[in-house]
Scaffold this motif. Sequence first.
Motif, PDB file in Angstrom:
ATOM      1  N   LEU A 170      29.500   1.345  16.619  1.00  0.00           N
ATOM      2  CA  LEU A 170      28.348   0.929  15.831  1.00  0.00           C
ATOM      3  C   LEU A 170      27.811  -0.381  16.385  1.00  0.00           C
ATOM      4  CD1 LEU A 170      29.729   1.667  12.257  1.00  0.00           C
ATOM      5  CD2 LEU A 170      28.115   3.060  13.527  1.00  0.00           C
ATOM      6  N   GLN A 171      26.620  -0.723  15.935  1.00  0.00           N
ATOM      7  CA  GLN A 171      26.018  -1.973  16.391  1.00  0.00           C
ATOM      8  C   GLN A 171      26.864  -3.154  15.933  1.00  0.00           C
ATOM      9  OE1 GLN A 171      21.908  -2.215  15.450  1.00  0.00           O
ATOM     10  NE2 GLN A 171      21.616  -4.256  16.291  1.00  0.00           N
TER      11      GLN A 171
ATOM     12  N   HIS B  57      28.151  -6.896  14.831  1.00  0.00           N
ATOM     13  CA  HIS B  57      27.692  -7.968  13.943  1.00  0.00           C
ATOM     14  C   HIS B  57      26.795  -7.461  12.813  1.00  0.00           C
ATOM     15  CE1 HIS B  57      29.385 -10.423  17.080  1.00  0.00           C
ATOM     16  NE2 HIS B  57      28.463 -10.047  17.953  1.00  0.00           N
ATOM     17  N   HIS B  58      26.986  -6.221  12.418  1.00  0.00           N
ATOM     18  CA  HIS B  58      26.257  -5.676  11.280  1.00  0.00           C
ATOM     19  C   HIS B  58      27.258  -5.087  10.287  1.00  0.00           C
ATOM     20  CE1 HIS B  58      21.960  -5.888  12.371  1.00  0.00           C
ATOM     21  NE2 HIS B  58      22.401  -5.825  13.622  1.00  0.00           N
TER      22      HIS B  58
ATOM     23  N   SER C  72      27.410   4.375   9.235  1.00  0.00           N
ATOM     24  CA  SER C  72      26.302   3.773   9.968  1.00  0.00           C
ATOM     25  C   SER C  72      26.263   2.275   9.726  1.00  0.00           C
ATOM     26  CB  SER C  72      24.966   4.408   9.543  1.00  0.00           C
ATOM     27  OG  SER C  72      24.744   4.197   8.161  1.00  0.00           O
ATOM     28  N   SER C  73      25.552   1.573  10.601  1.00  0.00           N
ATOM     29  CA  SER C  73      25.364   0.132  10.455  1.00  0.00           C
ATOM     30  C   SER C  73      24.294  -0.124   9.396  1.00  0.00           C
ATOM     31  CB  SER C  73      24.935  -0.486  11.770  1.00  0.00           C
ATOM     32  OG  SER C  73      25.932  -0.331  12.761  1.00  0.00           O
ATOM     33  N   VAL C  74      24.453  -1.223   8.675  1.00  0.00           N
ATOM     34  CA  VAL C  74      23.439  -1.672   7.719  1.00  0.00           C
ATOM     35  C   VAL C  74      22.578  -2.685   8.438  1.00  0.00           C
ATOM     36  CG1 VAL C  74      22.983  -2.755   5.492  1.00  0.00           C
ATOM     37  CG2 VAL C  74      25.006  -1.309   5.788  1.00  0.00           C
ATOM     38  N   LYS C  75      21.363  -2.278   8.784  1.00  0.00           N
ATOM     39  CA  LYS C  75      20.485  -3.133   9.567  1.00  0.00           C
ATOM     40  C   LYS C  75      19.463  -3.802   8.668  1.00  0.00           C
ATOM     41  CE  LYS C  75      20.979  -0.034  13.548  1.00  0.00           C
ATOM     42  NZ  LYS C  75      20.290   0.838  14.508  1.00  0.00           N
ATOM     43  N   SER C  76      19.178  -5.036   8.951  1.00  0.00           N
ATOM     44  CA  SER C  76      18.191  -5.786   8.182  1.00  0.00           C
ATOM     45  C   SER C  76      16.804  -5.258   8.483  1.00  0.00           C
ATOM     46  CB  SER C  76      18.267  -7.275   8.528  1.00  0.00           C
ATOM     47  OG  SER C  76      17.210  -7.975   7.906  1.00  0.00           O
ATOM     48  N   THR C  77      15.980  -5.144   7.427  1.00  0.00           N
ATOM     49  CA  THR C  77      14.601  -4.696   7.595  1.00  0.00           C
ATOM     50  C   THR C  77      13.621  -5.852   7.548  1.00  0.00           C
ATOM     51  OG1 THR C  77      14.420  -4.288   5.220  1.00  0.00           O
ATOM     52  CG2 THR C  77      15.098  -2.436   6.611  1.00  0.00           C
TER      53      THR C  77
END
Length: 262
Positions: free
Chosen positions: A238-239, A241-242, A256-261
Amino acid sequence: MQNSTTRKPIEIKISTVVAVAILLNESSIPALEAALKDMTAGSPDFFDDEFAVIDVDSISEQTLDWNALIPLFKAHGLNPVAVRNAREEDHAAIRAHGLSIDMVSKPRHEPEVAAAVPQAEKAAEAAPVVTPIAPVAPLAAEPQVIVRNMPAMVVDTPVRAGQRIYARGADLIITASVNNGAEVIADGSIHIYAPLRGRALAGATGNTEARIFALTMEPELVSIAGIYRTFENGFPPLQAHHPVQVKLNGDSIEVSSVKSTG
């Protein structure tokens, strides 16, 4: 003088016990033994003496060898305490092994509406057919999304090996690490603001919308509404630092990664 607060020899209180459900789709003991070995990868403490309810609904018409079945589960760290959807003729054999019969209420099927009386049918056939003009239906509005608010149980200390925490009817928020050999359970979602290295089971009472969040995911097992996934072959890349989330996608676990929007 006798102490008025003397405890009674026995006190009965309401308690909640978390049990895993064993859904049997096969009655063959060799097939079940092979499936358990594959599931646990030979680890003797994979289930760690979990309480278990055996559900035989999908094979209710097949004959089960209870004398072999129950010791098989115990040999793999499962502790059966009840059987669900068992045939009535099997109840005596089940109780002989010290297990309870878990009665499940099934929805009643209403009888079909009786056909119209013949006289009414004949009258309807004789009458001219008039097709009314139906009013134009309004456009369907956007479906309303209802967010169910759940209380939260907050844990500020590390969850160590051998510990089990259950947030009944609530989300679970943990601000410290969940170590290997620990287990955290919630009827709602689980939020871990630290590494998750043990086992996490969200939606324990069947909430398929529940999720698991963690800053670092290195779990032994994750589960949403009874559907679980283990990571013997490593965690999916996964990406970096997320935070990571676990949710259901149909009948499978998605990570899945939790990505900032923002």
